[in-house]
Design an enzyme around this catalytic site. Structure first.
Site, PDB file in Angstrom:
ATOM      1  N   GLU A  79      -2.113  47.453 -18.638  1.00 32.94           N
ATOM      2  CA  GLU A  79      -3.030  46.307 -18.614  1.00 32.94           C
ATOM      3  C   GLU A  79      -3.803  46.373 -17.304  1.00 32.94           C
ATOM      4  OE1 GLU A  79      -3.937  44.747 -21.535  1.00 32.94           O
ATOM      5  OE2 GLU A  79      -1.786  44.478 -21.805  1.00 32.94           O
ATOM      6  N   THR A 126      -5.704  48.514 -16.409  1.00 31.19           N
ATOM      7  CA  THR A 126      -5.823  49.914 -15.984  1.00 31.19           C
ATOM      8  C   THR A 126      -7.138  50.520 -16.463  1.00 31.19           C
ATOM      9  OG1 THR A 126      -4.510  50.407 -17.945  1.00 31.19           O
ATOM     10  CG2 THR A 126      -3.365  50.482 -15.831  1.00 31.19           C
ATOM     11  N   ASP A 127      -7.729  49.936 -17.506  1.00 28.55           N
ATOM     12  CA  ASP A 127      -8.925  50.554 -18.113  1.00 28.55           C
ATOM     13  C   ASP A 127     -10.090  50.663 -17.128  1.00 28.55           C
ATOM     14  OD1 ASP A 127      -9.257  47.790 -18.165  1.00 28.55           O
ATOM     15  OD2 ASP A 127     -10.178  47.737 -20.159  1.00 28.55           O
ATOM     16  N   GLY A 146      -5.895  38.006 -29.207  1.00 33.69           N
ATOM     17  CA  GLY A 146      -5.674  39.188 -28.391  1.00 33.69           C
ATOM     18  C   GLY A 146      -5.314  40.408 -29.216  1.00 33.69           C
ATOM     19  N   LEU A 147      -5.517  40.336 -30.531  1.00 32.21           N
ATOM     20  CA  LEU A 147      -5.231  41.482 -31.395  1.00 32.21           C
ATOM     21  C   LEU A 147      -6.521  42.220 -31.770  1.00 32.21           C
ATOM     22  CD1 LEU A 147      -2.490  39.995 -33.709  1.00 32.21           C
ATOM     23  CD2 LEU A 147      -2.274  41.276 -31.596  1.00 32.21           C
ATOM     24  N   SER A 148      -7.613  41.768 -31.203  1.00 28.30           N
ATOM     25  CA  SER A 148      -8.911  42.407 -31.359  1.00 28.30           C
ATOM     26  C   SER A 148      -9.418  42.441 -32.805  1.00 28.30           C
ATOM     27  CB  SER A 148      -8.893  43.817 -30.760  1.00 28.30           C
ATOM     28  OG  SER A 148     -10.179  44.077 -30.273  1.00 28.30           O
ATOM     29  N   SER A 149      -9.559  41.261 -33.355  1.00 25.70           N
ATOM     30  CA  SER A 149     -10.172  41.151 -34.681  1.00 25.70           C
ATOM     31  C   SER A 149     -11.614  41.636 -34.632  1.00 25.70           C
ATOM     32  CB  SER A 149     -10.116  39.701 -35.172  1.00 25.70           C
ATOM     33  OG  SER A 149     -10.888  38.848 -34.351  1.00 25.70           O
ATOM     34  N   ASP A 198      -9.962  49.006 -27.681  1.00 24.21           N
ATOM     35  CA  ASP A 198      -9.704  48.334 -28.960  1.00 24.21           C
ATOM     36  C   ASP A 198     -10.281  49.110 -30.129  1.00 24.21           C
ATOM     37  OD1 ASP A 198      -8.728  46.511 -27.211  1.00 24.21           O
ATOM     38  OD2 ASP A 198     -10.302  45.018 -27.540  1.00 24.21           O
TER      39      ASP A 198
HETATM   40  P1  ADP Z   1     -10.464  38.932 -30.775  1.00 25.17           P
HETATM   41  O1  ADP Z   1      -9.606  38.894 -29.558  1.00 25.17           O
HETATM   42  O2  ADP Z   1      -9.676  38.608 -32.010  1.00 25.17           O
HETATM   43  O3  ADP Z   1     -11.242  40.190 -30.887  1.00 25.17           O
HETATM   44  P2  ADP Z   1     -13.082  37.840 -30.390  1.00 25.17           P
HETATM   45  O4  ADP Z   1     -13.537  36.510 -29.920  1.00 25.17           O
HETATM   46  O5  ADP Z   1     -13.478  39.028 -29.620  1.00 25.17           O
HETATM   47  O6  ADP Z   1     -11.503  37.736 -30.599  1.00 25.17           O
HETATM   48  O7  ADP Z   1     -13.626  38.080 -31.872  1.00 25.17           O
HETATM   49  C1  ADP Z   1     -13.524  37.079 -32.839  1.00 25.17           C
HETATM   50  C2  ADP Z   1     -14.821  37.014 -33.613  1.00 25.17           C
HETATM   51  O8  ADP Z   1     -14.918  38.168 -34.491  1.00 25.17           O
HETATM   52  C3  ADP Z   1     -14.904  35.821 -34.530  1.00 25.17           C
HETATM   53  O9  ADP Z   1     -15.449  34.701 -33.853  1.00 25.17           O
HETATM   54  C4  ADP Z   1     -15.826  36.325 -35.634  1.00 25.17           C
HETATM   55  O10 ADP Z   1     -17.183  36.239 -35.251  1.00 25.17           O
HETATM   56  C5  ADP Z   1     -15.451  37.797 -35.737  1.00 25.17           C
HETATM   57  N1  ADP Z   1     -14.394  37.968 -36.758  1.00 25.17           N
HETATM   58  C6  ADP Z   1     -13.132  38.387 -36.541  1.00 25.17           C
HETATM   59  N2  ADP Z   1     -12.409  38.404 -37.695  1.00 25.17           N
HETATM   60  C7  ADP Z   1     -13.237  37.968 -38.655  1.00 25.17           C
HETATM   61  C8  ADP Z   1     -13.101  37.729 -40.058  1.00 25.17           C
HETATM   62  N3  ADP Z   1     -11.934  37.925 -40.700  1.00 25.17           N
HETATM   63  N4  ADP Z   1     -14.185  37.285 -40.734  1.00 25.17           N
HETATM   64  C9  ADP Z   1     -15.357  37.075 -40.114  1.00 25.17           C
HETATM   65  N5  ADP Z   1     -15.549  37.270 -38.801  1.00 25.17           N
HETATM   66  C10 ADP Z   1     -14.516  37.699 -38.075  1.00 25.17           C
HETATM   67 MG    MG Z   2     -12.586  40.862 -29.367  1.00 29.76          MG
END
Ligand code: ADP
Ligand code: MG
Length: 383
Positions: free
Chosen positions: A31, A33-34, A119-122, A167
């Site tokens: 953490e 470190t990047d 924090g799982l980088s959706s 990520d």
């Molecule tokens: P994270 O830490 O999960 O990456 P972020 O704030 O960087 O959090 O990203 C979240 C954003 O990504 C959401 O506000 C949305 O715009 C987009 N996002 C993530 N998952 C979805 C999903 N299942 N459907 C639509 N948008 C999504």
């Molecule tokens: Mg993100």
């Protein structure tokens, strides 16, 4: 999830969609470190964004977010859309065009089960899923590494988040039972075995669901402190450009010339890189006990030396330390909130989750979110 996305596609746009997935990620050790040109150790997880896609032969693309239940028409010659979720799709296409690709119009539905903002980088899962799907659908010829950069630059240019590349790398290069040891300086990576289930363990995250406002200002302060340490050593040692080039011997030698806090911050980073490399060596031997100790060491460093933890995270890790069924636990991510990651013996798992939930609720008046994860395959097409 995949069925839901495909069903929605059928209803909105008809038959014949192809389906793709790209996962969220955890980071085992490494953490802060990047940006110091060190190593990180992410793995893809069993929670992903799923994309259904088909070329539509027109000029306007139609994209539907299943989770927001919202449709957007995208014209890539026009302005970026108002909805943030659609900006990720828009940005990926624009970044591909920027690199010379011709992206025809398409219909798309997508959704997923990566918890947002935990924090799982959706967001990286979304960029990677869209990028991977477009690349395969239209034969654009981008490598996974290029897709990772396209995702990263989408965040920089279309979302306004100046993230690193970890990520996207994890989402695109991850494999089942493997973590990605990524060198943030060269972007060279190596897959290391990480199969806790085979060793009778599980991985679980506890989301404190707190985000202290300190996070971004303190992040900048930490970066400046690391740079200050590098500057001192660089005056004496030629070729030193980042903390990656600095050893503990060098740091100790010039300790008197730097602020005590700067010294503490820099030693954390140098030790964190070493812990990560030692942790990988342990994993190669299948030694999860030693690996777990490195994970605990990472938390200790983040909390006491880098000072980016918070009372909720420390509370969770203190409980872990006292439980003999927990091999390792630490805060994950930049700090001041978010999740802890825990490696737990399978036989101790249920009791541990119950213990954490009860004690956390007693202390803070609410339950942490419990997220069990399995290290899984990165971006792929679903047949
Ligand atoms: P994270 O830490 O999960 O990456 P972020 O704030 O960087 O959090 O990203 C979240 C954003 O990504 C959401 O506000 C949305 O715009 C987009 N996002 C993530 N998952 C979805 C999903 N299942 N459907 C639509 N948008 C999504
Ligand atoms: Mg993100």
């Amino acid at each position: 999830m995949k069925t839901k996305i495909l069903e929605k596609f059928k209803t909105l746009y008809g038959e014949g969609a192809a389906c793709y997935a790209s996962p969220g990620r955890v980071n085992l050790i490494g953490e802060h470190t990047d940006y110091n040109m060190g190593f990180v150790m992410p793995g893809a997880i069993d929670k992903a964004i799923y994309v259904a896609i088909k070329p539509n032969g027109g000029t306007i693309s139609h994209v539907y977010s299943v989770d927001y239940d919202e449709a957007v028409d995208l014209d890539f010659t026009g302005e970026k859309p108002a909805q943030q979720w659609a900006c990720y799709v828009f940005g990926v296409v624009k970044e591909m065009e920027e690199r010379g690709a011709k992206v025809p119009a398409f219909d798309m539905t997508f959704g997923g089960d990566v918890p947002l903002g935990a924090g799982l980088s959706s967001s990286a899962a979304l960029e990677s899923a869209v990028g991977f799907a477009l690349n395969d659908t239209f034969n654009l010829g981008f490598t996974r590494e290029e897709l990772a950069k396209i995702g990263q630059m989408t965040e920089h240019h279309y979302i306004g988040v100046r993230c690193g590349i970890m990520d996207q790398f994890a989402s695109l290069f991850g494999e089942k039972g493997k973590i990605v040891r990524l060198d943030c300086r060269s972007l060279e990576y190596k897959l290391e075995p990480f199969n806790p289930e085979a060793a009778g363990c599980k991985v679980v995250l506890f989301d404190t669901q707190v985000k202290h406002t300190l996070a971004s200002s303190e992040y900048n302060v930490r970066r400046a402190q690391c740079e200050a340490g590098v500057a001192v050593v660089a005056k004496h040692v030629p070729g030193v450009e980042s903390l990656r080039d600095v050893t503990m011997e060098m740091l100790d030698q010039y300790k008197d010339e730097m602020d005590e806090v700067v010294y503490r911050r820099c030693s954390f980073v140098i030790n964190e890189n070493q812990r990560l490399l030692d942790g990988c060596a342990a994993l190669e031997q299948g030694d999860y006990v030693t690996f777990g100790q490195k994970v605990y060491g990472s938390h200790e460093g983040l909390s006491k030396w880098y000072e980016v933890s918070c009372k909720e995270l420390d509370f969770l890790v203190d409980i872990a330390r006292k439980n003999p069924g927990v091999l390792g636990a630490r805060m994950m991510g930049g700090g001041f909130g978010g999740c802890t990651i825990n490696i737990v013996k399978a036989e101790a798992y249920d009791a541990y989750v119950a213990e954490i939930t009860e004690k956390f609720e007693k202390e803070f008046g609410r339950k942490p979110r419990v997220i069990e994860v399995v290290i899984s395959q990165g971006a792929h097409k679903i047949e």
